[in-house]
Design an enzyme around this catalytic site. Sequence first.
Site, short mmCIF file in Angstrom:
data_model
loop_
_atom_site.label_atom_id
_atom_site.label_comp_id
_atom_site.label_asym_id
_atom_site.label_seq_id
_atom_site.Cartn_x
_atom_site.Cartn_y
_atom_site.Cartn_z
CD GLU A 82 -3.00 -1.04 -0.01
OE1 GLU A 82 -3.28 0.08 -0.21
OE2 GLU A 82 -3.49 -1.95 -0.34
CD GLU A 91 -5.21 7.29 -2.75
OE1 GLU A 91 -5.61 8.29 -4.01
OE2 GLU A 91 -6.06 7.55 -2.04
CG ASN A 126 -12.62 3.44 6.42
OD1 ASN A 126 -13.03 2.06 7.40
ND2 ASN A 126 -12.27 3.04 5.41
#
Length: 226
Positions: A82, A91, A126
């Site tokens: 990831e 990200e 989340n």
Amino acid sequence: MKFRVAGLLLAAVCSVVAPPASADAFMITQGQYDRMFPNRNDFYTFAGLRQAANSFPAFANGDDRTVRRQEFAAFLANVSHETGGLRFVVEQNPGGDYCEPRPFGCPEGPAAYHGRGPLQLSWNYNYQAAGDALGADLLHRPNLLQTNATLSWRAALWYWMTQNGPGSMTPHQAMVRGRGFGETIRSINGALECNGGNPAQVASRVRVYREFTGILDVRPGDQLSC
């Protein structure tokens, strides 16, 4: 490359108890961590990982030493995938809408809840649920996951230990119940990778998992793909 955790509706969140984990239960040394992540960002400290693990005493801490090592390798292999080997804290090329309709909304804007941290936690639901569990207002302060290393690791372990995501069980349950590394991939990215969704990404995760089980001197087990 874009990394993010895909998720479905979240389960109820329980409070986290934090007794200290023993050195044996932790299953990994600083030297092994350095071998796994030789080019990591300084943000991702070994101390932060150890401190975060204290919040989840069941993580990699069952009766079977083999399963404990396999779970630790599985968690870190997914983390490596990831984050590009723990090089990325946020990200890459974030953008778009990470806001699903919920009563709490997206007070920091729909793009604010992009992937951050070891498992690139994403989406407003989340952030809200992780913040409730960890005692941090992540909905209003999502940047905490890129400035507080221990909290960032804790958020990743929170997902690993408590969330099914698009799968049918948590990644932790997948490992301790013998469902194999492949099922952890399903719990993180589901059909985006599994069932032929992106076999190259699955193969990349499996490759790193095999490497990390080698470093931890444990067999990888079966059912590595999803």
